[in-house]
Write an enzyme that holds these catalytic residues in place. Structure first.
Site, PDB file in Angstrom:
ATOM      1  N   CYS A  85       0.924  -1.106  -0.092  1.00 42.12           N
ATOM      2  CA  CYS A  85       0.119  -0.048  -0.106  1.00 42.12           C
ATOM      3  C   CYS A  85       0.901   1.420   0.055  1.00 42.12           C
ATOM      4  O   CYS A  85       1.361   1.580  -0.990  1.00 42.12           O
ATOM      5  CB  CYS A  85      -0.916   0.123   1.184  1.00 42.12           C
ATOM      6  SG  CYS A  85      -2.404   1.167   1.199  1.00 42.12           S
ATOM      7  N   HIS A 202      -3.558  -5.625   1.359  1.00 42.74           N
ATOM      8  CA  HIS A 202      -2.878  -5.904   2.368  1.00 42.74           C
ATOM      9  C   HIS A 202      -2.786  -7.302   2.875  1.00 42.74           C
ATOM     10  O   HIS A 202      -3.676  -7.821   3.711  1.00 42.74           O
ATOM     11  CB  HIS A 202      -3.631  -4.959   3.475  1.00 42.74           C
ATOM     12  CG  HIS A 202      -3.459  -3.661   3.371  1.00 42.74           C
ATOM     13  ND1 HIS A 202      -2.496  -3.114   4.154  1.00 42.74           N
ATOM     14  CD2 HIS A 202      -4.053  -2.391   2.651  1.00 42.74           C
ATOM     15  CE1 HIS A 202      -2.411  -1.548   3.863  1.00 42.74           C
ATOM     16  NE2 HIS A 202      -3.427  -1.348   3.082  1.00 42.74           N
ATOM     17  N   GLU A 204      -1.289  -8.803   5.045  1.00 42.02           N
ATOM     18  CA  GLU A 204      -1.096  -8.888   6.706  1.00 42.02           C
ATOM     19  C   GLU A 204      -2.414  -8.733   7.222  1.00 42.02           C
ATOM     20  O   GLU A 204      -2.572  -9.199   8.394  1.00 42.02           O
ATOM     21  CB  GLU A 204      -0.027  -7.834   6.988  1.00 42.02           C
ATOM     22  CG  GLU A 204      -0.649  -6.325   7.074  1.00 42.02           C
ATOM     23  CD  GLU A 204      -0.428  -5.656   5.881  1.00 42.02           C
ATOM     24  OE1 GLU A 204      -0.467  -6.084   4.991  1.00 42.02           O
ATOM     25  OE2 GLU A 204      -1.101  -4.253   6.133  1.00 42.02           O
TER      26      GLU A 204
END
Lengths: 225, 79
Positions: A85, A202, A204
């Site tokens: 990002c 994302h 994560e």
């Protein structure tokens, strides 16, 4: 395996990345952007967030931080580097990845799960996925509209540097399945040497069922291979 | 020495903000105004008495930070 996560003023996914890396037994150190050196590591992560409040252009100030000299050296030596990002925006601002990330076409901040096609699984970051596999990972950005000129886009295609593309449930890649106006529905690209990846989604945020999914795990598991 | 710097999107780069401004102008009756492109304007002071040297420094600041030449053009003038 060891990782460094670079923390800029305004990073807000840095601790999420640490949790995700450590879930896969990757020993993680947080490194403040003003440092002039960082511990030796196999992988460096530039996390998501709003470094320097997105002033001037997203990622532009962060790309000039002290620590970026070390990050660039790490990448030049072949070390793995992931920009997620805002981290992807920083990588394009440093020139480690081509192109730029513009304001979303419809001028809205988009925060939602999207379908992604694994366009290239022969990278150190995607080897745990199958080619043309569909995965679901969240995006959360205002400037994710990937832009590059015609020549660069051709190069990206010819060198198999496009890693992730936005698609729909049935793997269609078209305007409807493009959330932000990105050229060629690009969600993630890799450099020519295949050791630096930038992606708007994302991973994560997607490594625990309790958080809605685990499709992001493959990125971290691939690193361990 | 004072300078002004203009940073604008290259013509092939889509400018959705400019488009939104254009539409809003249309909404208030100013619909003959077209092709709006939004950019950035900076003023800056250089501690340098030689104009050529000062210009070089401004150019360098544009190339290294103020503009992203993948998507933007810049120009500057002494003011």
């Amino acid at each position: 395996m060891k990782a460094n996560v670079i923390v800029f003023p305004g990073s807000n996914c840095d601790r999420d990345v640490k949790v995700a890396l450590e879930k896969f037994q990757i020993q993680t150190t947080m490194v403040w952007h003003q440092e002039n050196e960082m511990p030796k590591s196999d992988v460096v992560v530039l996390p998501g967030g709003f470094s320097y409040g997105d002033y001037l252009r997203c990622g532009s100030m962060a790309s000039k931080s002290n620590i970026m000299n070390e990050v660039i050296k790490h990448a030049d030596k072949g070390g793995y580097l992931i920009g997620i990002c805002n981290g992807f925006q920083i990588l394009t601002e440093t020139g480690l990845l081509p192109g730029a990330l513009l304001r979303n076409k419809k001028l809205k901040f988009i925060c939602k799960y999207v379908n992604l096609l694994i366009e290239n699984n022969s990278t150190p970051f995607t080897s745990k996925y199958k080619k043309n596999e569909k995965i679901k990972i969240p995006i959360a950005h205002n400037e994710g509209n990937y832009f590059a000129d015609e020549k660069t886009l051709n190069e990206l295609q010819n060198n198999e540097q496009i890693v992730l593309k936005y698609c729909d449930e049935n793997l269609n890649i078209n305007e409807e399945s493009n959330p932000n106006g990105s050229c060629l529905n690009i969600a993630g690209i890799i450099n020519k040497n295949k050791n630096v990846i930038g992606m708007m989604p994302h991973p994560e945020r997607c490594v625990e069922n309790i958080l809605g999914g685990t499709d992001g795990s493959g990125i971290f598991q691939s690193l361990l291979n | 020495m004072k300078f002004e710097v203009f940073v604008t999107l290259k013509k092939e780069v889509l400018d959705p903000q400019g488009k939104a401004v254009e539409n809003a102008l249309g909404d208030i009756g100013l619909n003959t105004i077209k092709n709006i492109r939004q950019g950035k304007y900076f003023t800056l002071e250089v501690s340098e008495n030689d104009e050529n040297k000062a210009s070089d420094l401004v150019k360098s600041s544009c190339e290294k930070l103020l503009a992203n030449q993948t998507i933007e053009n810049f120009k500057f003038n002494k003011i």
